[in-house]
Design an enzyme around this catalytic site. Structure first.
Site, PDB file in Angstrom:
ATOM      1  N   LYS A 123       1.343  -3.508   7.541  1.00  0.00           N
ATOM      2  CA  LYS A 123       1.633  -3.718   6.177  1.00  0.00           C
ATOM      3  C   LYS A 123       3.315  -3.696   5.871  1.00  0.00           C
ATOM      4  CE  LYS A 123      -2.307  -4.130   3.672  1.00  0.00           C
ATOM      5  NZ  LYS A 123      -2.468  -5.353   2.898  1.00  0.00           N
ATOM      6  N   TYR A 152      -1.827   0.398  10.469  1.00  0.00           N
ATOM      7  CA  TYR A 152      -2.157  -0.090   9.333  1.00  0.00           C
ATOM      8  C   TYR A 152      -0.880  -0.201   8.453  1.00  0.00           C
ATOM      9  CZ  TYR A 152      -3.747  -0.932   4.614  1.00  0.00           C
ATOM     10  OH  TYR A 152      -3.787  -1.358   3.130  1.00  0.00           O
ATOM     11  N   GLU A 157       0.531   3.596   1.656  1.00  0.00           N
ATOM     12  CA  GLU A 157       0.482   4.002   3.167  1.00  0.00           C
ATOM     13  C   GLU A 157       1.760   3.609   3.926  1.00  0.00           C
ATOM     14  OE1 GLU A 157      -1.674   5.695   5.323  1.00  0.00           O
ATOM     15  OE2 GLU A 157      -3.274   6.059   3.764  1.00  0.00           O
ATOM     16  N   THR A 190       0.906  -1.176   0.097  1.00  0.00           N
ATOM     17  CA  THR A 190      -0.080  -0.192  -0.120  1.00  0.00           C
ATOM     18  C   THR A 190       0.669   1.249  -0.020  1.00  0.00           C
ATOM     19  OG1 THR A 190      -1.607   1.167   1.482  1.00  0.00           O
ATOM     20  CG2 THR A 190      -0.076  -0.374   2.463  1.00  0.00           C
TER      21      THR A 190
END
Length: 323
Positions: A134, A130, A108, A106
């Site tokens: 990840k 999150y 992010e 991601t």
């Protein structure tokens, strides 16, 4: 195609209903669903051993960034350790040499961005539980690739949207609310940071990129993005424009409102509860590597994406105002 579905007391297959041979009766055809969970390594081994897949796409996650602050441990378990459980299951089943593995990484991961735009070599700086979970998943995929020669890739995908996006993600929240306002079912809705900027693409284009990554000769990680940046504010404006309303912004920060120029009605307010403890202000991807090596490029423009989402939600709300 085999899929894993979490057990829940109500049907949670709404977004794949059309893939059943008989959607009314949930009768399976070419899509077969297995009950399973990324927190349960035994079931993953059983499913992978039974199915013996040639490709595995790990798209399972607690994927809501804001909610990951409230469900931090669960997010780590599913998004981080869950990926390890899947990789371990491949190894346990003796499929290291026959399976190709795709990990949904991601944008992010870049969080507090260290360079603009972000590419495969940009240093990571996650800003949420999150993103941190990840990040573990990203590196454990790299480790299995290097340690066991598994064909495993990370697709570092920037935000990808469609009419099937979950209702509590900002893009879908906007398209649903605008549709309801258009049909007279709602007057006003609240958002968080209007000035967050994202590189938004269409899920259809990005899924093609996932598939392309597993069709190459050598496993490599790729950034998938449009390279275009738009703010949440702009997404709101374009969504309203599509139903013939012009939004004018008044006030500052938490007191800012979006007023309809034509009617004078306030349709958008700001609520601090939707802000994140640590914000990611700006994400912009550089997918040069994917364009060159995979011959991939996004086909759907930002304007087309917004229109498609609003149109789909107008249709949905017209048929079922409680959707």
């Amino acid at each position: 195609v085999h899929g894993i579905v979490r057990r829940s007391s109500s049907f949670n297959t709404g977004r794949i209903e059309h893939l059943y041979k008989n959607p009314q009766a949930h009768i399976e055809g070419n899509m077969k669903l297995h009950y399973g969970d990324l927190t349960d390594s035994t079931c993953l081994v059983k499913i992978i051993n039974e199915v013996k897949p040639s490709e595995i796409y790990n798209l399972g996650a607690q994927s809501h960034v804001k909610i990951s602050f409230d469900l931090a441990e669960y997010t780590a378990d599913v998004d981080g350790v869950g990926t390890l459980r899947l990789l371990d299951a491949i190894k346990t089943c003796g499929l290291i040499n026959s399976v190709k593995f795709y990990q949904a990484s991601t944008s992010e991961l870049f969080g507090k961005v260290q360079e603009i735009p972000q590419k495969e070599t940009t240093p990571f700086y996650p800003r949420s539980p999150y993103g941190a979970a990840k990040l573990y998943a990203y590196w454990i995929v790299v480790n299995f690739r290097e340690a066991y020669n598994l064909f495993a890739v990370n697709g570092i995908l920037f935000n990808h949207e469609s009419p099937r996006r979950g209702a509590n993600f900002v893009t879908r929240k906007i398209s649903r609310s605008v549709a309801k306002i258009h049909l007279g079912q709602l007057d006003c809705f609240s958002l968080g940071n209007l000035d967050a900027k994202r590189d938004w693409g269409h899920a259809r284009d990005y899924v093609e990129a996932m598939w392309l990554m597993l069709q190459t000769d050598e496993p490599e990680d790729f950034v998938i993005a449009t390279g275009e940046v738009h703010s949440v504010r702009e997404f709101v404006e374009k969504s309203f424009k599509h139903i013939g309303k012009t939004i004018v912004w008044e006030g500052k920060n938490e007191n800012e409102v979006g007023r309809c120029k034509e009617t004078g009605k306030i349709h958008v307010t700001v609520n601090h509860k939707y802000y994140r403890p640590t914000e990611v202000d700006f994400l912009q991807g550089d997918s040069t590597k994917a364009r060159q090596k995979l011959n991939w490029k996004p086909r759907v423009t930002f304007d087309e994406l917004v229109r498609e989402m609003v149109d789909a939600d107008v249709e949905l709300m017209r048929n079922n105002p409680n959707a």
